[in-house]
Design an enzyme around this catalytic site. Structure first.
Site, mmCIF file in Angstrom:
data_model
loop_
_atom_site.group_PDB
_atom_site.id
_atom_site.type_symbol
_atom_site.label_atom_id
_atom_site.label_comp_id
_atom_site.label_asym_id
_atom_site.label_seq_id
_atom_site.Cartn_x
_atom_site.Cartn_y
_atom_site.Cartn_z
ATOM 1 N N GLU A 1 0.818 -1.207 0.000
ATOM 2 C CA GLU A 1 0.000 0.000 0.000
ATOM 3 C C GLU A 1 0.854 1.260 0.000
ATOM 4 O OE1 GLU A 1 -2.619 3.221 0.765
ATOM 5 O OE2 GLU A 1 -0.884 2.702 1.975
ATOM 6 N N HIS B 1 -0.347 0.539 7.188
ATOM 7 C CA HIS B 1 -0.986 1.329 6.144
ATOM 8 C C HIS B 1 0.069 2.302 5.600
ATOM 9 C CE1 HIS B 1 -5.099 3.402 5.051
ATOM 10 N NE2 HIS B 1 -4.293 3.285 4.014
ATOM 11 N N HIS C 1 -3.579 -0.323 11.955
ATOM 12 C CA HIS C 1 -4.986 -0.379 12.355
ATOM 13 C C HIS C 1 -5.267 -1.667 13.125
ATOM 14 C CE1 HIS C 1 -5.706 3.082 9.807
ATOM 15 N NE2 HIS C 1 -5.185 2.434 8.784
ATOM 16 N N ASN D 1 -4.695 7.654 7.618
ATOM 17 C CA ASN D 1 -4.406 7.013 6.338
ATOM 18 C C ASN D 1 -2.917 7.068 6.025
ATOM 19 O OD1 ASN D 1 -4.066 6.906 3.288
ATOM 20 N ND2 ASN D 1 -6.241 6.411 3.445
ATOM 21 N N ASP D 2 -2.343 8.261 6.037
ATOM 22 C CA ASP D 2 -0.943 8.426 5.660
ATOM 23 C C ASP D 2 -0.292 9.457 6.574
ATOM 24 O OD1 ASP D 2 1.365 7.937 4.215
ATOM 25 O OD2 ASP D 2 0.867 9.318 2.588
ATOM 26 N N ASN E 1 -6.100 11.628 1.869
ATOM 27 C CA ASN E 1 -5.369 10.381 1.654
ATOM 28 C C ASN E 1 -3.857 10.604 1.764
ATOM 29 O OD1 ASN E 1 -4.379 7.867 0.458
ATOM 30 N ND2 ASN E 1 -6.478 7.532 -0.205
ATOM 31 N N ASP F 1 -4.107 8.875 -4.747
ATOM 32 C CA ASP F 1 -3.845 8.171 -3.491
ATOM 33 C C ASP F 1 -2.566 8.715 -2.849
ATOM 34 O OD1 ASP F 1 -3.432 6.045 -1.486
ATOM 35 O OD2 ASP F 1 -4.953 4.950 -2.583
ATOM 36 N N ASN F 2 -1.519 7.913 -2.764
ATOM 37 C CA ASN F 2 -0.296 8.346 -2.096
ATOM 38 C C ASN F 2 0.573 9.222 -2.983
ATOM 39 O OD1 ASN F 2 -0.720 7.094 0.416
ATOM 40 N ND2 ASN F 2 -0.055 5.128 -0.412
#
Length: 391
Positions: free
Chosen positions: A89, A151, A170, A204-205, A260, A305-306
């Site tokens: 991920e 994550h 998580h 998330n990040d 994100n 996303d990333n």
């Protein structure tokens, strides 16, 4: 299915199975209602709730880019990374070419090919002729490895060249940041600390700015799965970005529809934030007191996303989902595709955006991250494989 609306007191009540079936069609993981009513019927309040979800689903198809098809863009000499079968991920490349991978994420509503096993941090050396991954041993007895669910990740290199790896995890559907010290000779991670905070309910990040300091994106405002589902399907732009340090924790940006990925410019003056379901990347100016001021916004025809920042040029490399519907509603016969964007001169009046790689899911499904090192491009996915290509 919706029952009959009458002007008298006689109204057909909706059967609970109708609601749960319909919600499952919208989102298989949506919590099922079990109201305490006679004969399986539900009052008007539940019908109203259902209608809110159903009609919010219509604009959700736009947020998820449900009708987008991929136009393939190939790169030469691409090879799948051996040893990654359950996602990568996020990834971080150190200046010496050593690369960390976050693998095995279990996230609500997202496919997992290995749901029974805990996640791992893998290491690969991009300087090797045929690089392969190996699992990093985690040392110390303060982390429950059975619930480790990594994550987003970020690294910080101290003045004495000590490498700290910060990992979003998580465990049992909660959100923590695990702080590790990388022990290069032993090829291991020493667990130092677990960070939790009420302002970090759904991380998330992260982008590390110190051994225990970072910016973090919360992709939801709520931590409770039931409330998270409502938040997403009602399109509530309540997610945010938090600055965390041992001395101070504050929300520094908010109003996002699923915040994100996050990254910081090479000179440390700007913060880049990906807003997944709005298909946007926000540029913020970073101040000495760690607050942020909005500067500009870029829009895209893909779910961003990333974000990785090129260590040489400062360009942004972004892993993207061209069709988010296929991520949240996985079908092996019609899998999610992959897309990688390169954004050059993002601070200029006319940034250059290039689709560097795009594929319909036959090779790579659900790209979340892309990063470069000495002419090589690494691409990771949320639950599938990882790819290494020559640029």
């Amino acid at each position: 299915m919706f029952g009959e609306i009458a002007t008298s007191s006689s109204v057909r009540l909706l059967d609970i199975n109708d609601i749960n079936w319909s919600l499952a069609a919208i989102q298989p993981d949506f919590p099922q209602w079990k109201p305490n009513t006679a004969k399986g019927t539900v009052p008007a309040l539940y019908l109203l709730n259902f209608l809110c979800v159903f009609y919010s689903f219509l604009p959700s198809r736009t947020r998820l880019n449900a009708f987008r098809e991929v136009t393939p863009v190939d790169l030469p000499n691409c090879t799948l990374v051996k040893g990654i079968e359950a996602g990568a991920e996020d990834l971080e490349i150190l200046p010496n070419g050593l690369t960390f991978f976050s693998t095995g994420l279990k996230y609500p509503g997202i496919k997992s090919f290995d749901p029974s096993k805990p996640g791992k941090i893998l290491l690969m050396d991009l300087n090797e002729k045929e690089p392969a991954v190996s699992e990093l041993a985690i040392m110390g007895n303060t982390l429950d490895m059975s619930s480790f669910n990594p994550h987003g990740i970020s690294t910080f290199i101290d003045e004495d060249n000590t490498v700290y790896l910060l990992v979003v995890s998580h465990p049992d559907s909660s959100s923590t940041v695990e702080v590790f010290k990388f022990q290069e000779e032993e090829r291991s991670l020493l667990h130092l600390k677990t960070i939790t905070h009420e302002l970090l309910p759904s991380i998330n990040d992260i982008a590390a700015v110190g051994p225990e300091s970072f910016y973090a994106t919360n992709d939801h405002y709520f931590a409770d799965p039931y409330l998270r589902s409502w938040e997403m399907y009602l399109g509530l732009s309540w997610s945010n970005v938090v600055y965390y340090s041992p001395d101070k924790v504050r929300v520094v940006a908010d109003g996002f529809d699923f915040a994100n990925g996050i990254g910081i410019s090479l000179d440390g003056k700007y913060v880049y934030i990906a807003e997944l379901l709005a298909h946007k990347i926000h540029v913020y100016e970073k101040h000495a007191n760690w607050t942020l001021t909005p500067l500009k916004v870029l829009s895209f025809d893909t779910l961003v996303d990333n974000i990785s920042v090129d260590p040489v040029t400062g360009d942004l490399w972004v892993g993207c989902h061209p069709n988010g519907m296929r991520i949240f509603f996985y079908d092996s016969e019609n899998p999610p595709g992959s897309e990688v964007l390169r954004i050059q001169s993002i601070l200029s009046e006319d940034p250059k955006v290039t689709v560097v790689y795009a594929e319909n899911g036959t090779v790579l499904q659900g790209t979340t991250v892309a990063a470069v090192y000495k002419g090589k491009l690494l691409i990771g996915t949320v639950f599938h494989r990882a790819l290494c290509c020559d640029l």
